[in-house]
Motif scaffolding. Structure first.
Motif, short mmCIF file in Angstrom:
data_model
loop_
_atom_site.label_atom_id
_atom_site.label_comp_id
_atom_site.label_asym_id
_atom_site.label_seq_id
_atom_site.Cartn_x
_atom_site.Cartn_y
_atom_site.Cartn_z
N ALA A 292 0.82 -1.21 0.00
CA ALA A 292 0.00 0.00 0.00
C ALA A 292 0.86 1.26 0.00
CB ALA A 292 -0.95 0.01 1.20
N VAL A 293 1.87 1.31 0.85
CA VAL A 293 2.74 2.49 0.93
C VAL A 293 3.47 2.69 -0.38
CG1 VAL A 293 4.79 3.45 2.06
CG2 VAL A 293 2.97 2.42 3.44
N ARG A 294 3.96 1.62 -0.97
CA ARG A 294 4.67 1.73 -2.25
C ARG A 294 3.72 2.15 -3.37
NH1 ARG A 294 7.14 -3.61 -3.13
NH2 ARG A 294 8.44 -2.63 -4.71
N ALA A 295 2.52 1.62 -3.37
CA ALA A 295 1.54 1.99 -4.41
C ALA A 295 1.14 3.45 -4.28
CB ALA A 295 0.32 1.07 -4.32
N PHE A 296 0.85 3.90 -3.07
CA PHE A 296 0.49 5.30 -2.88
C PHE A 296 1.65 6.21 -3.27
CE2 PHE A 296 -2.40 3.79 0.84
CZ PHE A 296 -3.41 3.45 -0.06
N SER A 297 2.88 5.80 -2.94
CA SER A 297 4.05 6.60 -3.27
C SER A 297 4.22 6.75 -4.77
CB SER A 297 5.31 5.97 -2.68
OG SER A 297 5.27 6.03 -1.27
N MET A 298 3.99 5.68 -5.51
CA MET A 298 4.15 5.80 -6.96
C MET A 298 3.09 6.72 -7.56
SD MET A 298 3.11 2.12 -8.70
CE MET A 298 3.73 0.99 -7.48
N THR A 299 1.89 6.73 -6.99
CA THR A 299 0.86 7.64 -7.49
C THR A 299 1.20 9.09 -7.16
OG1 THR A 299 -0.83 5.92 -7.29
CG2 THR A 299 -1.60 8.20 -7.36
N VAL A 300 1.69 9.33 -5.97
CA VAL A 300 2.11 10.69 -5.60
C VAL A 300 3.20 11.16 -6.55
CG1 VAL A 300 3.22 12.11 -3.82
CG2 VAL A 300 1.45 10.46 -3.16
N LEU A 301 4.17 10.31 -6.83
CA LEU A 301 5.26 10.68 -7.73
C LEU A 301 4.74 10.92 -9.15
CD1 LEU A 301 8.03 8.26 -6.44
CD2 LEU A 301 8.03 10.77 -6.29
N ALA A 302 3.83 10.09 -9.61
CA ALA A 302 3.25 10.28 -10.95
C ALA A 302 2.52 11.62 -11.02
CB ALA A 302 2.32 9.13 -11.29
N ASN A 303 1.81 11.97 -9.96
CA ASN A 303 1.14 13.27 -9.92
C ASN A 303 2.14 14.41 -9.98
OD1 ASN A 303 -1.33 11.96 -9.73
ND2 ASN A 303 -1.49 12.19 -7.52
N LEU A 304 3.22 14.30 -9.22
CA LEU A 304 4.25 15.34 -9.22
C LEU A 304 5.00 15.40 -10.55
CD1 LEU A 304 5.60 14.96 -5.58
CD2 LEU A 304 4.43 16.96 -6.55
N ALA A 305 5.06 14.28 -11.26
CA ALA A 305 5.73 14.25 -12.56
C ALA A 305 5.01 15.12 -13.59
CB ALA A 305 5.83 12.81 -13.07
N GLN A 306 3.74 15.42 -13.34
CA GLN A 306 3.03 16.34 -14.23
C GLN A 306 3.67 17.72 -14.17
OE1 GLN A 306 0.73 14.85 -16.18
NE2 GLN A 306 1.23 13.03 -14.99
N GLU A 307 4.15 18.07 -13.01
CA GLU A 307 4.78 19.37 -12.80
C GLU A 307 6.30 19.32 -12.98
OE1 GLU A 307 4.24 22.81 -9.45
OE2 GLU A 307 2.78 21.16 -9.51
N TYR A 308 6.87 18.15 -12.75
CA TYR A 308 8.32 17.95 -12.86
C TYR A 308 8.60 16.79 -13.82
CZ TYR A 308 8.29 20.74 -8.59
OH TYR A 308 8.08 21.72 -7.66
N PRO A 309 8.52 17.03 -15.12
CA PRO A 309 8.67 15.94 -16.09
C PRO A 309 10.03 15.24 -16.00
CG PRO A 309 8.29 18.05 -17.20
CD PRO A 309 8.23 18.30 -15.74
N ASP A 310 11.02 15.90 -15.42
CA ASP A 310 12.35 15.29 -15.31
C ASP A 310 12.36 14.03 -14.45
OD1 ASP A 310 13.19 17.41 -16.82
OD2 ASP A 310 14.29 18.42 -15.21
N ILE A 311 11.39 13.88 -13.56
CA ILE A 311 11.39 12.69 -12.69
C ILE A 311 10.70 11.50 -13.34
CG2 ILE A 311 11.53 14.11 -10.60
CD1 ILE A 311 8.58 13.29 -10.03
#
Length: 170
Positions: free
Chosen positions: A120-139
């Motif tokens: 669960a923690v890993r899955a939520f983390s990947m979604t948070v990162l994917a959301n932030l990737a909209q603003e930071y395409p470098d990640i």
């Protein structure tokens, strides 16, 4: 209402929703709940975390001011899994203030890369990162590399499903 006593009184979905309804109409009550969530004993933290996730859906604007403290708590050694799980769960759905983007990315990458972390923690983390990737395409590339590597390892179906979904988003 003595929030801590009420949290300990019963552990059911109905009771949790009742408390969340009571808390979600008053910023002071939210502050009190967040303090319990961040600093109480394990069982209380676990139950408060469940309530916070409902309050975040019901009244997200009341949770956002507490995000800095919630993210900072992720720095503490030995934090309860309920804290990690629910902070990352909440971060999926709330607007993250720009000054927290760096610390949130740091924590989410560390949690995602840790094979000993819960699904669960890993899955939520990947979604948070994917959301932030909209603003930071470098990640995006870094997320993609981690997920593709993780997919070659033994992971549960929940992780695999979320990883494939996130890879499509990227």
């Amino acid at each position: 209402m003595d929030l801590r006593k009420e949290i300990l009184r019963e552990n059911s979905r109905e009771h949790t929703l009742r408390i969340a309804d009571w808390v979600s109409v008053d910023a002071r009550r939210v502050t009190q709940l967040v303090q319990v969530f961040l600093h109480d004993e394990y069982r209380v933290v676990q139950r408060a975390a469940w309530i916070i996730s409902y309050v975040a859906h019901k009244s997200p604007a009341l949770i956002v001011p507490h995000l800095p403290a919630m993210v900072q708590r992720m720095d503490d050694a030995g934090i309860p899994i309920a804290v990690k799980r629910n902070v990352t769960r909440v971060l999926q759905f709330l607007p993250i203030p720009p000054d927290l983007h760096g610390p949130v990315m740091h924590h989410c990458f560390a949690l995602l890369e840790n094979p000993k972390e819960t699904t669960a923690v890993r899955a939520f983390s990947m979604t948070v990162l994917a959301n932030l990737a909209q603003e930071y395409p470098d990640i995006r590339n870094e997320i993609r590399i981690i997920l593709e590597d993780q997919l070659t390892q033994k992971n549960g179906p929940g992780f695999v499903t979320r990883a494939k979904k996130v890879l499509k988003m990227l």
